[in-house]
Design an enzyme around this catalytic site. Structure first.
Site, mmCIF file in Angstrom:
data_model
loop_
_atom_site.group_PDB
_atom_site.id
_atom_site.type_symbol
_atom_site.label_atom_id
_atom_site.label_comp_id
_atom_site.label_asym_id
_atom_site.label_seq_id
_atom_site.Cartn_x
_atom_site.Cartn_y
_atom_site.Cartn_z
ATOM 1 N N HIS A 187 -22.563 12.175 8.878
ATOM 2 C CA HIS A 187 -21.296 12.253 8.140
ATOM 3 C C HIS A 187 -20.578 13.566 8.366
ATOM 4 O O HIS A 187 -19.463 13.755 7.923
ATOM 5 C CB HIS A 187 -21.541 12.046 6.650
ATOM 6 N N ARG A 201 0.822 -1.218 0.000
ATOM 7 C CA ARG A 201 0.000 0.000 0.000
ATOM 8 C C ARG A 201 0.860 1.274 0.000
ATOM 9 O O ARG A 201 0.531 2.263 0.645
ATOM 10 C CB ARG A 201 -0.964 -0.001 1.209
ATOM 11 N N CYS A 255 -8.456 1.577 1.586
ATOM 12 C CA CYS A 255 -8.470 0.185 1.163
ATOM 13 C C CYS A 255 -9.245 -0.634 2.176
ATOM 14 O O CYS A 255 -9.303 -0.280 3.349
ATOM 15 C CB CYS A 255 -7.049 -0.363 1.087
ATOM 16 N N SER A 298 -23.518 2.312 16.865
ATOM 17 C CA SER A 298 -22.180 2.613 17.359
ATOM 18 C C SER A 298 -22.130 4.003 17.983
ATOM 19 O O SER A 298 -22.830 4.920 17.555
ATOM 20 C CB SER A 298 -21.164 2.510 16.224
ATOM 21 N N GLU A 325 -27.010 -2.777 -2.646
ATOM 22 C CA GLU A 325 -25.846 -2.852 -3.526
ATOM 23 C C GLU A 325 -25.612 -4.260 -4.058
ATOM 24 O O GLU A 325 -24.823 -4.439 -4.981
ATOM 25 C CB GLU A 325 -24.593 -2.291 -2.844
HETATM 26 N N1 GLN Z 1 -24.894 -0.656 13.675
HETATM 27 C C1 GLN Z 1 -23.924 -0.089 12.802
HETATM 28 C C2 GLN Z 1 -23.352 1.188 13.407
HETATM 29 O O1 GLN Z 1 -24.045 1.886 14.027
HETATM 30 C C3 GLN Z 1 -24.515 0.227 11.452
HETATM 31 C C4 GLN Z 1 -23.491 0.745 10.484
HETATM 32 C C5 GLN Z 1 -23.982 0.918 9.069
HETATM 33 O O2 GLN Z 1 -25.152 0.953 8.811
HETATM 34 N N2 GLN Z 1 -23.114 1.076 8.133
HETATM 35 O O3 GLN Z 1 -22.198 1.528 13.241
#
Ligand code: GLN
Ligand code: ZN
Length: 783
Positions: free
Chosen positions: A723, A20, A539, A456, A628
């Site tokens: 985000h 990498r 990556c 999370s 996806e």
């Molecule tokens: N339970 C996961 C979190 O909260 C869901 C993550 C996701 O949807 N990409 O991080």
């Protein structure tokens, strides 16, 4: 009949380097620790090494033009001089600076990248500009930067990079095949930034520029130009299909030798078209569409090169070379013109090499092939077709395939039996949603507009350090457990203080939502260095599902029970669903994906049942990747969605009516598969919607137009974008919930963020969630 020489080549090679190197050079440059010239030196060195490697592997050409400092579509935007005007470049800025501005956004207090590209921090209009949107390259996990088109878009050759690279390769003594994204695929992959504008109308002004590029590539010394038109494998509107012939007649005037490259899906109705375009050769993906090889030999004119993509460029399994030869021999006999061999697509989608993976069981390692090993497979196939002695390499391949076919690591009778015994009831809850809803209400006693989060909480550097130390063995299990429990306690206390209704334990013990489960399930293996580029310098190292999947022991029950012991409020058990685990792994090619999905589904179902038995009343099974997984061709959608939703329901249907099943989805619009999402029959779905201002929710309420759909179960549309570090106001979230209530009855609405909070800091998380709870409370008072 043995051919005298069967040329071999690759459609592209991984860019990052064996270790990498490119990632680290990029990140150093972005931090300001190295100059553009230093970065360019690393790039030039990697290209030179990868070309030498291709030559030494016996390839007839090296491939030039597959290298990129972020993404090859972004390179193409610069080559064609169509950088969006919104960046306000004067043209005086260095090319690489403009390139990273498009890829990463421009200065505005915080970085803009794909995941906050349309961040509404307000900076864009003043000093900054969001990056180009980023989206998945066909059905891969590689992301490209989306070209922006309008009536004002103009094209001209605006970068010397590609021609310089061709010259560099020539100087190093290589025979060169340049690679170029084709004009129709380039336009297709872009997006109109002007209402009512049709990007196909740009073709006329684009083609003369392509003509000059092709002529210049020839002058620079490219013997061949591989022109990629992967959209020939999609369901194309007629206008696009019909545009191919005149476009390629025009490109033929350049005098360059073109190899038209198609990959990722069958050509079907475009097969004749692809065979008859005025180009010197055609590459087809014989891994994704083996059944079309005969048709291609029927239709391809005898003088043209037929390049057969025979080695899987999308997966990490060693080829069955006997089977490959059996497939190639009739083609070699029938096609009068030159036959070339290649991987099915660019090797960008597989790790550089798996030859050094010495921590894997030797047997498992012997089943794998990275990019370097795949080139060697081409050489063996070439030797066999050309009548040379390839017996040693063929025997090694045969032995590896035989061991994989019969290994007890792969095949487990108990797993097979369990799937065979599954009945139609196993993927159905015992009662209908309305009935379940009533008993869940009784049990959970939640207020109207219940508040929750997606799973999370911030992953601080202490959490990451503890996990790493535990993995390395420098932190013992007892101390690790104590530290994780402290994190869980902190998360629970915070949530109680904030006034959230349904709590989560925070996922501190997980570095990745798929890896965490894969590491505890049988049938999964992990590489030390099997990195694949996802976007820019990022990556991923996907788990490898090599065998039948089973759950030897509970995976999350202890953590969840501990978290529940700290609070009287309901604690959600948090799991990753079978389709997402499948989608984000390298998957077996010796059985249908659906079979692997169902094996995972049964393993996760056991976890769901164990959580219920341990007293957990709400269990969330995340499926962010369900969309996806959709096949590139519409005809494949229904079969896929049938098994994917059945796999999800299998995980969710082992529980009582009063256990509430949640699911979560993000990263995509779901409106075109709403009936199937409803068919998953989760009691509650939380979805990413805030960035669209609830527009994405419209379909859920039957207001998305003529054939829209009335989603029947509970919904938690995300009310804030996770985000960006920006903290949304109470009022903004109240407005969003009001908008949601126009679409979905209040009784079925939940209030939650768009996604998990692991990338955020605690300070902003607390303020944002505090505002979110206040928004819900204010709305309850108003009712
Ligand atoms: N339970 C996961 C979190 O909260 C869901 C993550 C996701 O949807 N990409 O991080
Ligand atoms: Zn999410």
């Amino acid at each position: 009949m043995a051919r005298s020489h069967t040329p071999i080549h690759t459609l592209g090679f991984p860019r990052m380097g064996a270790n990498r190197e490119l990632k680290f050079a990029l990140e150093s440059h972005w931090r300001g620790d190295s100059t553009a010239a230093e970065l360019e030196a690393v790039g030039a060195d990697l290209r030179a090494r990868h070309w030498a490697l291709q030559r030494d592997a016996g390839l007839d050409f090296v491939t030039v033009g597959d290298f990129a400092y972020y993404d090859h579509v972004a390179n193409h935007i610069q080559l064609l001089g169509c950088e969006p005007a919104r960046f306000g470049f004067s043209g005086q800025e260095p090319e690489l600076a403009r390139y990273f501005a498009m890829a990463r956004g421009v200065n505005a207090g915080h970085e803009h990248n794909a995941h906050n590209a349309d961040c509404s921090c307000g900076s864009a209009s003043t000093q900054g500009q969001p990056a180009l949107e980023m989206t998945k390259w066909f059905d891969t996990n590689y992301h490209y930067l989306v070209p922006e088109f309008s009536a004002a878009t103009q094209f001209q050759i605006a970068s010397e990079r590609l021609f310089d690279e061709v010259r560099q390769a020539k100087q190093a003594g290589h025979a060169v095949k340049a690679v170029l994204l084709g004009p129709l695929s380039f336009l297709w992959l872009g997006k109109e930034k002007q209402a009512g504008f049709d990007r196909l109308s740009l073709l006329d002004s684009l083609l003369p520029v392509y003509e000059s590029i092709l002529a210049r590539l020839k002058t620079a010394g490219a013997d061949w130009v591989q022109i990629d038109e992967p959209i020939l494998g999609l369901d194309l509107p007629d206008a696009w299909r019909h545009a191919f012939e005149p476009a390629y007649w025009q490109l033929a005037r350049s005098g360059a030798q073109l190899l038209l490259a198609t990959y990722f899906s069958p050509l079907q109705e475009n097969l004749r078209l692809a065979c008859q375009l005025p180009v010197a050769g055609l590459h087809v993906d014989a891994v994704r569409a083996p059944e079309e090889l005969v048709g291609v030999t029927d239709w391809l004119p005898a003088h043209k090169v037929l390049s057969v993509g025979i080695v899987d460029g999308r997966n990490i399994w060693r080829s069955d070379l006997d089977a490959a030869l059996a497939r190639l021999r009739p083609v070699a006999d029938k096609h009068q013109g030159p036959l070339w061999l290649a991987p099915s697509c660019s090797l960008l989608h597989v790790p550089y090499s798996l030859a050094q993976e010495d921590r894997l069981a030797p047997e498992i390692k012997s089943w794998l092939a990275g990019a370097v090993e795949k080139l060697a497979e081409l050489r063996t196939l070439q030797a066999a077709l050309d009548g040379q002695n390839a017996s040693v390499a063929l025997a090694a391949s045969r032995a590896a395939c035989a061991s994989r076919r019969t290994s007890p690591r792969v095949h487990r009778a108990d797993v097979a039996l369990r799937l065979a015994r599954a009945t139609a009831d196993d993927d159905r809850r015992s009662s209908a949603f309305t009935q379940r809803q009533a008993v869940q209400k009784d049990r959970l006693k939640l207020p109207l507009l219940p508040t929750t989060t997606i799973g999370s909480f911030p992953q601080t550097s202490e959490i990451r350090a503890a996990r790493a130390a535990f993995k390395r063995g420098t932190l013992d299990a007892a101390h690790y457990r104590a530290q994780m429990e402290a994190e869980i306690t902190l998360a629970v206390r915070q949530q109680e203080a904030l006034g959230l209704d349904v709590l989560v334990h925070g996922e501190a013990e997980r570095n990745d939502m798929v890896e965490y489960f894969g590491e505890q399930l049988d049938g999964f293996a992990f590489t030390a260095n099997g990195w694949v580029q996802s976007y820019g310098s990022r990556c991923v190292k996907p788990p490898i599902i090599f065998g039948d999947v089973a759950r030897p022991a509970a995976m999350t029950v202890d953590w969840t029970v501990y978290a529940q012991s700290l609070t009287a409020r309901p604690m959600k058990g948090m799991l990753t669903g079978p389709v997402t685990i499948l989608q984000w792994s390298f998957v077996r090619d010796d059985q249908p994906r659906s079979t692997t999905a169902h094996q995972i589904a049964w393993a996760i179902r056991d976890e769901v049942v164990d959580l219920e038995r341990a007293g957990i009343a709400i269990i969330q099974i995340d499926e962010p990747a369900i969309r996806e997984g959709l096949p590139l061709r519409r005809a494949g959608w229904k079969p896929y969605l049938d098994w994917a939703t059945r796999a999800f329901r299998t995980t969710a249907s082992g529980v009582r009516d009063d256990t509430q099943i949640h699911t979560h989805m993000c990263y995509a619009e779901f409106n075109d598969i709403l009936p199937e999402i409803a068919a998953m029959d989760a009691d509650v779905i939380t979805v990413e919607t805030s960035r669209s201002g609830m527009e994405l929710l419209k379909g859920f309420g039957g207001q998305g137009g003529a054939d829209s759909f009335n989603y029947p179960n509970d919904i938690g549309p995300g009310v804030y974008d996770i985000h960006s570090p920006r903290v949304p106001s109470v009022e903004a979230m109240v407005q969003l919930v009001r908008k949601a209530a126009d679409v979905v009855p209040l009784e079925r609405l939940w209030v939650n963020p768009d996604c998990g909070l692991k990338t955020r800091g605690w300070a902003e998380t607390q303020t944002a969630l505090g505002n979110m709870v206040q928004a819900a409370q204010q709305l309850r008072r108003e009712l």
